[in-house]
Design an enzyme around this catalytic site. Structure first.
Site, PDB file in Angstrom:
ATOM      1  N   GLY A 207     -19.077 -19.225  11.763  1.00  0.00           N
ATOM      2  CA  GLY A 207     -19.139 -18.912  13.196  1.00  0.00           C
ATOM      3  C   GLY A 207     -19.402 -20.157  14.006  1.00  0.00           C
ATOM      4  O   GLY A 207     -19.215 -21.282  13.529  1.00  0.00           O
ATOM      5  N   ASN A 208     -19.811 -19.993  15.252  1.00  0.00           N
ATOM      6  CA  ASN A 208     -20.162 -21.148  16.086  1.00  0.00           C
ATOM      7  C   ASN A 208     -21.283 -20.758  17.041  1.00  0.00           C
ATOM      8  O   ASN A 208     -21.769 -19.630  17.014  1.00  0.00           O
ATOM      9  CB  ASN A 208     -18.929 -21.678  16.828  1.00  0.00           C
ATOM     10  CG  ASN A 208     -18.329 -20.617  17.720  1.00  0.00           C
ATOM     11  OD1 ASN A 208     -18.952 -20.163  18.673  1.00  0.00           O
ATOM     12  ND2 ASN A 208     -17.116 -20.179  17.388  1.00  0.00           N
ATOM     13  N   HIS A 209     -21.685 -21.707  17.915  1.00  0.00           N
ATOM     14  CA  HIS A 209     -22.889 -21.513  18.726  1.00  0.00           C
ATOM     15  C   HIS A 209     -22.646 -20.824  20.071  1.00  0.00           C
ATOM     16  O   HIS A 209     -23.545 -20.776  20.896  1.00  0.00           O
ATOM     17  CB  HIS A 209     -23.558 -22.868  18.989  1.00  0.00           C
ATOM     18  CG  HIS A 209     -24.030 -23.549  17.740  1.00  0.00           C
ATOM     19  ND1 HIS A 209     -25.046 -23.035  16.971  1.00  0.00           N
ATOM     20  CD2 HIS A 209     -23.607 -24.668  17.112  1.00  0.00           C
ATOM     21  CE1 HIS A 209     -25.244 -23.825  15.936  1.00  0.00           C
ATOM     22  NE2 HIS A 209     -24.377 -24.823  15.988  1.00  0.00           N
TER      23      HIS A 209
END
Ligand code: PMT
Length: 406
Positions: A207-209
């Site tokens: 995923g990412n932030h």
């Protein structure tokens, strides 16, 4: 313009200028608005509850609880189309800027989801005090509308800045505000927001932030301009405005499927999501067990939702993308504008400390086929308001990128 059908919440704080709230209430009701009033306890020393409840045709609320029953501040802030605090005293301003919550007005302010307008009123020395400027600029940075003060005779007997805006001028401001709100009436807007989670096995993902805040604020802003908004939202726990239809997804492929289904029915698409470009080729059906050997995940490309929308768009559809860059920002964003046939790319750079993932603020540049415009740092709420207005007013022909349109 009439204010017929508009629901207006008026907050009154302790200031000599509270006498003007009587006329403001009268004018709002005369213009067709439904008016409810909240006072701080100290405001009752300056204006009569009886007068305000008679003129507004609604009981005036000032206590969080009366006769053993609790006043629902959350619902008041959700009921209103706009919350006008007039007059706003220095004391209540300071509490708003610091999140203090010791009365009904402040509890409503902290939980309100509607636009908030404040009409400050104070003596000149207080007006020019550095804490007043700091507190007002905090409110402004977080999307609150600050009405101008006028110069003239003040309660102290001195002449100077600090007089609350006249009720007739507040009415004009509110009418203009609602006029602007109609900019996207009749338009349908599709927005993507948040991260995507690409599963590796039942317990792990890539995923990412992204928090989703930027897209959620744009959805709120477009809805406040009258649009019918569909938000395709990746995993986040942030709340979304009631008026926005939200479709929750996890993966890029799910986000793409929902966009494919809805894009044709929308006039505008705004893609703020941080979509994973790759996903694991195979997703293990059971939790992958560790052993002593190294472990490689083979990744395959995800669909590019923005590029798909750019290639599909009809002449009367606008497609807006975001670009999150770390180097050669403008050149990379221009390349994305062209490659993905977008009409506008909103560029933010991870090199700006006040921009990007998970921040409350952002700093963006707007890239169109003919122009690059840099906007100053602001809260994501303010940027969303400005962007929604900009998109609503985009002169269709000048900016529209038809290079790859069908
Ligand atoms: O969510 P927040 O914490 O508030 O943070 C906001 C944000 C930083 C995520 C947002 O402002 C932002 O920059 N969003 C785009 C992030 C991104 O993935 O940029 P990109 O340069 O990789 O993608 C360019 C554009 O193509 C974007 O509009 C993206 O939504 C779209 N895209 C990218 C890949 C893909 N497979 N499909 C897409 O639609």
């Amino acid at each position: 313009m009439s204010l017929s059908g508009k629901k207006i919440l008026v907050g009154v704080t302790a200031s000599i200028a509270a006498y003007k709230t009587i006329l403001l209430t009268r004018l709002l009701v005369k213009a067709g608005a439904e008016v409810k009033i909240i006072m701080t306890p100290a405001a009752e020393n300056f204006v009569s509850r009886l007068v305000l409840s008679t003129l507004s045709k609604n009981p005036v609320v000032s206590a969080l609880a009366t006769d053993g029953s609790w006043s629902n501040h959350v619902m008041l802030g959700r009921w209103a189309d706009v919350f006008i605090v007039a007059p706003l005293s220095c004391n209540t301003l300071a509490k708003m800027a610091t999140g203090l919550c010791d009365n009904m007005l402040l509890a409503t302010y902290l939980s309100a989801t509607c636009p908030i307008v404040v009409a400050p009123a104070m003596d000149e020395d207080m007006w020019y005090h550095e804490t007043t400027s700091k507190n007002l600029s905090f409110l402004s940075r977080h999307g609150k509308h600050i009405l101008k003060v006028a110069s003239g005779e003040l309660a102290s007997g001195l002449n100077g800045m600090g007089r609350m805006m006249e009720p007739e001028d507040i009415i004009s401001w509110v009418e203009t505000f609602f006029g602007q709100q109609l900019l996207l009436v009749g338009k349908k807007v599709l927005i993507t927001a948040g991260p995507t989670y690409e599963p590796i096995d039942p317990v792990r993902f890539i995923g990412n932030h992204s928090s989703g805040l930027m897209g959620i604020e744009i959805a709120r802003a477009c809805s406040q301009l009258g649009a019918q908004v569909t938000l395709v939202l990746g995993p986040t726990s942030l709340p979304v405005s009631d008026n926005v239809v939200t479709i929750k997804v996890n993966t890029a492929e799910e986000m793409f499927a929902v966009c494919q289904q809805h894009f044709g029915a929308n006039d505008i698409a705004i893609m703020t999501a941080a979509v994973a470009d790759y996903r694991p080729e195979n997703v293990a059906s059971e939790k992958i067990k560790k052993d002593d050997s190294e472990f490689t995940i083979r990744m395959v490309r995800n669909p590019d939702i923005l590029a798909w929308a750019g290639a599909q768009k009809r002449a009367n559809q606008l497609v807006v993308g975001f670009a999150l860059e770390t180097e050669n920002e403008v050149a990379n964003a221009k390349a994305k504008l062209d490659k993905k046939s977008a009409d506008l790319i909103v560029l933010n750079s991870l090199r700006d400390v006040e921009a990007g993932f998970g921040k409350q603020t952002n700093k963006v540049s707007l890239i169109t086929p003919s122009n690059v415009v840099e906007w100053p740092t602001n809260s994501k709420a303010v940027i969303a308001d400005q962007l929604a207005k900009y998109i609503a007013e985009m002169p269709s022909k000048e900016h529209v990128n038809t290079a790859h349109s069908a």
